[in-house]
Design a protein around this motif. Sequence first.
Motif, PDB file in Angstrom:
ATOM      1  N   ASN A  39     -13.183 -17.863  32.131  1.00 48.72           N
ATOM      2  CA  ASN A  39     -13.720 -18.929  31.296  1.00 48.72           C
ATOM      3  C   ASN A  39     -12.609 -19.905  30.916  1.00 48.72           C
ATOM      4  N   PRO A  40     -12.911 -21.185  30.756  1.00 45.85           N
ATOM      5  CA  PRO A  40     -11.886 -22.142  30.330  1.00 45.85           C
ATOM      6  C   PRO A  40     -11.520 -21.969  28.861  1.00 45.85           C
ATOM      7  N   GLN A  41     -10.264 -22.233  28.542  1.00 45.02           N
ATOM      8  CA  GLN A  41      -9.792 -22.236  27.155  1.00 45.02           C
ATOM      9  C   GLN A  41      -9.534 -23.680  26.745  1.00 45.02           C
ATOM     10  N   THR A  42     -10.310 -24.158  25.764  1.00 48.95           N
ATOM     11  CA  THR A  42     -10.086 -25.517  25.262  1.00 48.95           C
ATOM     12  C   THR A  42      -9.316 -25.512  23.945  1.00 48.95           C
ATOM     13  N   LYS A  43      -8.789 -24.359  23.578  1.00 49.12           N
ATOM     14  CA  LYS A  43      -7.970 -24.227  22.371  1.00 49.12           C
ATOM     15  C   LYS A  43      -6.587 -23.732  22.782  1.00 49.12           C
ATOM     16  N   ASP A  44      -5.590 -24.109  21.997  1.00 53.15           N
ATOM     17  CA  ASP A  44      -4.228 -23.635  22.235  1.00 53.15           C
ATOM     18  C   ASP A  44      -3.997 -22.405  21.369  1.00 53.15           C
ATOM     19  N   PHE A  45      -3.975 -21.240  22.001  1.00 53.29           N
ATOM     20  CA  PHE A  45      -3.841 -19.979  21.276  1.00 53.29           C
ATOM     21  C   PHE A  45      -2.419 -19.419  21.278  1.00 53.29           C
ATOM     22  N   ARG A  46      -1.455 -20.171  21.775  1.00 51.11           N
ATOM     23  CA  ARG A  46      -0.111 -19.608  21.889  1.00 51.11           C
ATOM     24  C   ARG A  46       0.440 -19.179  20.536  1.00 51.11           C
ATOM     25  N   LEU A  47       0.767 -17.879  20.450  1.00 52.19           N
ATOM     26  CA  LEU A  47       1.454 -17.295  19.302  1.00 52.19           C
ATOM     27  C   LEU A  47       0.690 -17.466  17.986  1.00 52.19           C
ATOM     28  N   ARG A  48      -0.609 -17.653  18.065  1.00 53.37           N
ATOM     29  CA  ARG A  48      -1.418 -17.715  16.860  1.00 53.37           C
ATOM     30  C   ARG A  48      -2.842 -17.305  17.207  1.00 53.37           C
ATOM     31  N   ALA A  49      -3.570 -16.844  16.184  1.00 55.16           N
ATOM     32  CA  ALA A  49      -4.954 -16.457  16.418  1.00 55.16           C
ATOM     33  C   ALA A  49      -5.800 -17.696  16.621  1.00 55.16           C
ATOM     34  N   GLY A  50      -6.836 -17.540  17.408  1.00 51.66           N
ATOM     35  CA  GLY A  50      -7.725 -18.663  17.662  1.00 51.66           C
ATOM     36  C   GLY A  50      -8.928 -18.654  16.750  1.00 51.66           C
ATOM     37  N   THR A  51      -9.819 -19.565  17.009  1.00 49.74           N
ATOM     38  CA  THR A  51     -11.140 -19.531  16.383  1.00 49.74           C
ATOM     39  C   THR A  51     -11.972 -18.511  17.151  1.00 49.74           C
ATOM     40  N   PRO A  52     -13.192 -18.196  16.690  1.00 47.26           N
ATOM     41  CA  PRO A  52     -14.021 -17.278  17.473  1.00 47.26           C
ATOM     42  C   PRO A  52     -14.477 -17.856  18.811  1.00 47.26           C
ATOM     43  N   ALA A  53     -14.272 -19.154  19.027  1.00 50.96           N
ATOM     44  CA  ALA A  53     -14.706 -19.783  20.278  1.00 50.96           C
ATOM     45  C   ALA A  53     -13.503 -20.083  21.155  1.00 50.96           C
ATOM     46  N   THR A  54     -13.524 -19.572  22.384  1.00 52.36           N
ATOM     47  CA  THR A  54     -12.460 -19.905  23.330  1.00 52.36           C
ATOM     48  C   THR A  54     -12.692 -21.283  23.940  1.00 52.36           C
ATOM     49  N   TYR A  55     -13.948 -21.723  23.911  1.00 58.22           N
ATOM     50  CA  TYR A  55     -14.335 -23.016  24.477  1.00 58.22           C
ATOM     51  C   TYR A  55     -15.261 -23.708  23.500  1.00 58.22           C
ATOM     52  N   PHE A 112      -7.253 -20.603  31.618  1.00 58.31           N
ATOM     53  CA  PHE A 112      -8.470 -19.841  31.901  1.00 58.31           C
ATOM     54  C   PHE A 112      -8.197 -18.368  31.607  1.00 58.31           C
ATOM     55  N   SER A 113      -9.143 -17.714  30.921  1.00 56.68           N
ATOM     56  CA  SER A 113      -8.953 -16.310  30.554  1.00 56.68           C
ATOM     57  C   SER A 113     -10.045 -15.458  31.176  1.00 56.68           C
ATOM     58  N   SER A 114      -9.772 -14.162  31.328  1.00 54.80           N
ATOM     59  CA  SER A 114     -10.621 -13.299  32.148  1.00 54.80           C
ATOM     60  C   SER A 114     -11.548 -12.377  31.384  1.00 54.80           C
ATOM     61  N   ILE A 115     -11.341 -12.193  30.070  1.00 59.25           N
ATOM     62  CA  ILE A 115     -12.258 -11.409  29.239  1.00 59.25           C
ATOM     63  C   ILE A 115     -12.532 -12.206  27.976  1.00 59.25           C
ATOM     64  N   ASN A 116     -13.804 -12.446  27.687  1.00 63.66           N
ATOM     65  CA  ASN A 116     -14.187 -13.238  26.526  1.00 63.66           C
ATOM     66  C   ASN A 116     -15.388 -12.623  25.831  1.00 63.66           C
ATOM     67  N   LEU A 117     -15.575 -12.981  24.569  1.00 67.24           N
ATOM     68  CA  LEU A 117     -16.691 -12.498  23.775  1.00 67.24           C
ATOM     69  C   LEU A 117     -17.650 -13.646  23.518  1.00 67.24           C
ATOM     70  N   SER A 118     -18.941 -13.359  23.550  1.00 65.67           N
ATOM     71  CA  SER A 118     -19.952 -14.396  23.385  1.00 65.67           C
ATOM     72  C   SER A 118     -20.616 -14.290  22.020  1.00 65.67           C
ATOM     73  N   GLY A 119     -20.492 -15.355  21.227  1.00 67.47           N
ATOM     74  CA  GLY A 119     -21.187 -15.418  19.961  1.00 67.47           C
ATOM     75  C   GLY A 119     -20.713 -14.408  18.945  1.00 67.47           C
ATOM     76  N   VAL A 120     -19.419 -14.422  18.620  1.00 67.88           N
ATOM     77  CA  VAL A 120     -18.901 -13.526  17.588  1.00 67.88           C
ATOM     78  C   VAL A 120     -18.242 -14.351  16.485  1.00 67.88           C
ATOM     79  N   GLY A 121     -17.977 -13.712  15.352  1.00 72.03           N
ATOM     80  CA  GLY A 121     -17.497 -14.440  14.187  1.00 72.03           C
ATOM     81  C   GLY A 121     -16.025 -14.336  13.903  1.00 72.03           C
ATOM     82  N   CYS A 122     -15.295 -13.527  14.665  1.00 76.20           N
ATOM     83  CA  CYS A 122     -13.855 -13.381  14.485  1.00 76.20           C
ATOM     84  C   CYS A 122     -13.171 -13.554  15.841  1.00 76.20           C
ATOM     85  N   PRO A 123     -11.916 -14.010  15.851  1.00 70.34           N
ATOM     86  CA  PRO A 123     -11.235 -14.196  17.133  1.00 70.34           C
ATOM     87  C   PRO A 123     -10.894 -12.880  17.820  1.00 70.34           C
TER      88      PRO A 123
END
Length: 755
Positions: A67-83, A93-104
């Motif tokens: 899946n594409p990553q539209t957020k910069d997650f380097r060395l920090r936690a992201g939002t619950p959405a990778t895109y 692009f990352s290879s394991i993602n969660l769909s519709g969750v509330g925590c990163p």
Amino acid sequence: MKIFKKKLLSMILGVAVIGSACSQYPTAQQEVESESVTDYVNAFIGTSNKGNTYPGAVLPWGMASPNPQTKDFRLRAGTPATYEYGDPFIYGFSSINLSGVGCPGGGSIPLKLSTGDLDLSSDSFKSSYNSEVSKPGYYSVVLDKHKLRAEMTATKRTARYQFTFNPEVKKTNLYIDLASQMSHMKGGEIKVEEDGTVTGYQLDGEFCDCEGVAKIYFALKVQSTPNAVKVFKDQKEVANTSAKGSDIGVAFSFDGKQNNLDVQVGLSFVSAENAKLNLLTEQKDLAFEDIKLAAKAEWKKQLSKVDIADADVVDKTIFYTALYHSIIMPHIISDVNGEYPLMQKEGVGKAEGYTRYSAYSLWDTYRSVHPMNALLYPKEQRDMTVTMLEMYRESGWLPKWELYGNESWVMVGDPAVPVIVDTYLKGITDIDTDLALEAMLKGATTKENNPLRPGIKNYLELGYCPIDDRGGDPKDFTFHNGIVWGPVSTTLEYNFADYTISKFAEALGKDEIAKKMYDQSMSFKKLYDPSTAFFRPKTKAGEWMEPFNPLDRHYDIRWKGSGGKGYCEGTAWQYRFFVPHAMNELKELMGEEKFFTNLKAMFDEGHFDLSNEPDITFPYLFNYLDNKHHYTQKYTKQESEKYFKNASVGIPGNDDAGTMSAWLVMTQLGIFPDAPGIPVYQFTTPKFNNVTLHLDDYVYEGKTITLNKSGDGEYFNSVTKGNTGEKVKGFSITHDELVNSGTLTFQTELAAVVE
């Protein structure tokens, strides 16, 4: 098939073509019949408005999800959405993602692309983009800055990428950046093996502040020959072929002769060797296109469980996308050899006779996802249920919000219980019933050191969780320190779970246990205040909490939006009718006329919140009242059309691991399970004129159910079954009756007497 492309808006041959990244989706009716049910999936639905879904490639319940990553997650936690739809850049692009969750969490094994001399800064990798294409099991996009097309597809446990650069590009780079996933935990270990395979693991942990840490193992192969392979730690090249730490990675550099990069990624939660095995087994010598076609075929198989006859294309797109989102999680965690990480402990287990699953957002999914699975996907639901029981065997407790073998204890109640009971009472009985009852009773009766049910000592002794004795200051709340979140909500959730235990015990002939748990489930009456007709917070001494504001929504615990005082993520209004097991008792407490006027006020005064799980069944409660069923038909149509759209904002907030989407699926079919654990469906007006459900051979022997809507209206007064015209009694149907009905016909009228 949905294609998003800049500066163009059209709808041709089932392809949605979109303008700039901030434009909305087309709603014009498609002109030409689609070739496959998969063409009606628009995976961009829910990728904004905090829906937290993603458009990348995944299989039903698949571990891998490139899946594409539209957020910069380097060395920090992201939002619950990778895109997020409309973000200006893609970082990788990352290879394991969660769909519709509330925590990163997730966003794992990130791959980043660049051109020119290698530069590890985020700015060197990020790029504007266009021409996004998302189909079930496939995603592609053009990265403007790097002049490349990125394509990706997946098997159950592996990802496949294909990167095609413009021939004029002279230098290209691929960087595996283990410091750039969404989790609070960063880094891991990485190694370049002699044959060029890159192996290792990436850490993922502290999901919703939980204490568990998982290792996500990988084996990555690049089919092209690089000019150089370099290992980095803290963004500095190291002389070794391996590195360990929080900021590590491996870079491949290529000259202009290598315009096509074919990248294979095997995944595992057990070991790098298992990641290799998964890759070898599932990808073999298959070409990218072979895997893509196989992914489409798998989605076609699962989505075709529901066959909709001729209907508006936009309506079908909204429906099938909801079904698509409903069967992404929980996802497989066992490897092809059956191995998986044990629950809450070190070690490896082996799934014998079932597939092991992970990512259980149970406070959400028990309400719609699992009941839907029990009807449409019984084999998968059976394995999900066995997984939960094995989690109990390994850890001593049923799961609540499990992720990657770690329990976060997120949310309230005891939500695994109604899932297990609902599954069993719908005829999926191939589970260890003794173990199941043991697990349920441990959670429901253990007074001390019970992480599953905070506040249970007071609950068992008083019949409720008091507002002034929560186990600590709510400002200090965490999900694992025993402090009660929303004492009213928690009490009501325990009541419902206890009732379903009583039904399970009754089915097993355990009458004494059934009576005890039934009595326990009725203690909600102690929190009902007849003067206000609300369930209210009460002190340990039995006094009502004052002041009381039924519209209060904030700071029950330490953050805004956590719920009004005494409630979990809601107001007193949104828990006013939350006794799914006891509608008749609530009608008696409230009085039938007041029950009706208060329930109607939920909708007319704007208290109903479809994005808030506890009240998502409330539109169906009019069916429990004499001659008020038209209101169920009115409000389910009103709310579903208000919130669900063929647009990135087309889900009412967080999809909650498919919960909102599954609500829509069952609502638009016209058969909604309003009380999981009680095998009954409430009727509402189906969205479509003719739908056939193709039930599984497992349990249901391949039976079909045809749901017909006849007439020109939106309201009905009766439902008939079979070919004889026999009327179904009332406005609900049991699971057994539904499965054996053959055909249900809803005879609609143009209007109804609805005030």
